[in-house]
Design an enzyme around this catalytic site. Structure first.
Site, PDB file in Angstrom:
ATOM      1  CB  VAL A  35      -1.102 -38.315   2.664  1.00 27.16           C
ATOM      2  CG1 VAL A  35      -0.638 -37.645   3.625  1.00 27.16           C
ATOM      3  CG2 VAL A  35      -2.790 -38.857   3.213  1.00 27.16           C
ATOM      4  CB  THR A  91      -5.815 -31.744 -11.881  1.00 24.54           C
ATOM      5  OG1 THR A  91      -6.478 -30.129 -11.954  1.00 24.54           O
ATOM      6  CG2 THR A  91      -4.243 -31.526 -11.825  1.00 24.54           C
ATOM      7  CD  GLU A  93      -8.895 -24.836  -4.548  1.00 22.50           C
ATOM      8  OE1 GLU A  93      -9.585 -24.588  -5.384  1.00 22.50           O
ATOM      9  OE2 GLU A  93      -8.141 -25.833  -4.988  1.00 22.50           O
ATOM     10  N   GLY A 115      -0.540 -31.562  -7.751  1.00 22.19           N
ATOM     11  CA  GLY A 115      -0.020 -31.483  -9.267  1.00 22.19           C
ATOM     12  C   GLY A 115      -0.300 -32.733 -10.068  1.00 22.19           C
ATOM     13  N   GLY A 151       0.508 -35.938  -2.055  1.00 20.34           N
ATOM     14  CA  GLY A 151       0.704 -35.995  -3.392  1.00 20.34           C
ATOM     15  C   GLY A 151       1.504 -37.151  -4.084  1.00 20.34           C
ATOM     16  CB  ILE A 165       5.468 -37.764  -1.032  1.00 22.99           C
ATOM     17  CG1 ILE A 165       5.756 -36.307  -1.222  1.00 22.99           C
ATOM     18  CG2 ILE A 165       6.543 -38.533   0.009  1.00 22.99           C
ATOM     19  CD1 ILE A 165       5.545 -35.357  -0.068  1.00 22.99           C
ATOM     20  CE  LYS A 198      -3.618 -33.396   1.599  1.00 23.78           C
ATOM     21  NZ  LYS A 198      -2.851 -32.337   1.021  1.00 23.78           N
TER      22      LYS A 198
END
Ligand code: HSE
Length: 450
Positions: free
Chosen positions: A144, A27, A202, A323, A146, A148, A217
């Site tokens: 950490v 991904t 998951e 994502g 994604g 941001i 994180k």
């Protein structure tokens, strides 16, 4: 070992063509390739990036991105050993072979971008010691939060502050589950099963629901905020399996929501003399958060990190925590920073600090903008006024979402109109004509609706 580019930079020669070796095309890897292959409208330095090698597990798998056959390889070792590769982008995840490949890349003098919080939180000591010795950078913005940007702000913009606390909702899966438990009154097991069906959790959800992902994180964030390495085993970690719908309902009645918080904080115990170097606590656990707290409204799969320090006060970072697109944004921002490092020299200024554009942006005239409008009219209280307003708006193509007569001001009536999305020029023309109507006394308010 110095690559050709590093040598050129050393001698003050500007170059284009920073070669990436990307490890993994899942991904995150796919999102990153997509972003880099579509550079229009993005930072011009991205055009200097060449996707030189991409390491995959199987060459036969159908791909969402077009990559020349010659670029793809199953030999990941060959990528980190290739003298042509300037930056290794590790997006395979997991501990091994990610750790070994990162260390090998460093040993070979390559900068590294990694989205791998597990490797960084467990082997950061080894990796950063090696990187410092080799004089290369290991970048981890995607590890950490994604998409941001929080790593770079902690390392740079906020580092002049004395940080007291970092509090994060850094796991989207658990935030999604807790949000649904809160809004639907459902149990943990029911929401988890549904989240798994929908692909938000998951098949083995332990890393998320037991708080381990959040622990990785916050260990990374704490290390940056407080300027010291953190041993993962010292991070207290409690997940959300035991959070019941009953507790969520009671918390709600008491004015709280329950969130899985990852908290790193300086501990000011009465026995300790206050100092900027107080010890810290680092922990992850479900927490009752007052509904008025900035983190209480972070719902669904979103992440947010609240940083508190002196003198800045509170700063909150919010956005998508996972994502393809979000993580690709973070990975590519690290790549961009490294390209700038590779291109800067004593004679060439840092391209991220200089102003890189001379042309003016084209600004759309406000009459062309599309928006909803709220307008309040004071009118004579007589038959047909609302009809006249509607006719005027209709004449200029302004469609109304609602019209209400809200009350009276003496002899006069008060009418509030909210439009659908309209062209501002059309709305203003309609308004100018309405102003001339004999029945209109005044138009005291005109506001835009988001
Ligand atoms: N599993 C993580 C989460 C996303 O649910 O937030 C990747 O860090």
């Amino acid at each position: 070992m110095l690559t050709l580019q590093l040598l050129l930079v050393k001698f003050g020669i500007r170059f284009v063509g920073v070669k990436l070796g990307i490890l993994g095309l899942g991904t995150v890897g796919t999102g990153t390739v997509q972003l880099l292959q579509d550079s229009a409208g993005r930072h011009p330095l991205l055009r200097d990036v060449e996707i030189y090698r991409v390491g995959v597990r199987s060459l036969d798998k159908p791909r969402a991105v077009k990559i020349p056959d010659a670029v793809l390889t199953t030999d990941l070792e060959a990528i980190v050993n290739d003298p042509q590769v300037d930056i290794v982008v590790e997006v395979i995840g997991g501990l091994e072979p990610a750790r070994s490949l990162i260390l090998k890349a460093i040993e070979n003098g390559k900068h590294v971008v990694s989205a791998n919080k597990a490797v960084i939180s467990r082997f950061g000591d080894e990796i950063f010691t090696a990187a410092n010795q080799a004089g290369v950078y290991v970048m981890l913005e995607a590890a950490v939060g994604g998409g941001i940007p929080v790593i770079q702000p902690l390392k740079q913009s906020l580092s002049v502050n004395r940080i007291h606390t970092v509090t994060g909702i850094v796991n989207g899966t658990t935030n999604y589950i807790l949000t649904r438990m809160q809004t639907e009154g459902s149990s943990f097991n029911d929401v988890l099963a549904d989240a798994q069906k929908l692909g938000y959790a998951e098949a083995d959800p332990s890393a998320d629901v037991d708080g381990l992902d959040a622990a990785d994180k916050i260990a990374i964030l704490a290390s940056l905020a407080f300027g010291g390495r953190i041993k993962l085993q010292n991070v207290y970690c409690e997940g959300i399996r035991q959070v019941s719908k009953t507790d969520i309902a009671y918390a709600d009645k008491l004015g709280f929501v329950i969130k899985l918080l990852a908290i790193a904080k300086r501990v000011n115990l009465p026995s300790i003399t206050p100092s900027p170097h107080l010890p810290i606590s680092v922990r992850v656990h479900p927490t009752l958060v007052p509904k008025t707290h900035p983190l209480a409204s972070i719902n669904g799969v979103y992440n947010a990190i609240l940083v508190e320090g002196e003198p800045i006060g509170q700063v909150m970072f919010f956005g998508p925590g996972a994502g393809a697109g979000a993580t690709a944004s973070a990975v590519s921002s690290d790549i961009l920073n490294l390209v700038a490092v590779l291109q800067a020299s004593t004679t060439t200024p840092n391209p991220l600090l200089t102003c890189g554009h001379q042309d003016y942006c084209e600004i759309t005239p406000s009459e062309e903008l599309i928006s909803r409008f709220y307008s309040r009219f004071i009118t004579k209280d007589q038959p047909g006024v609302i009809g006249k307003l509607g006719t005027c708006f209709g004449k200029y193509g302004v469609s109304l979402e609602s019209v209400v007569q809200t009350g009276f001001q003496g002899e006069l009536a008060e009418i509030v109109v909210v439009t659908h999305d309209v062209r501002e020029g059309d709305f203003r023309q309609a308004l100018a004509e309405i102003q001339t109507l004999e029945a209109i006394d005044s138009i005291p308010s005109l506001l835009r609706v988001l």
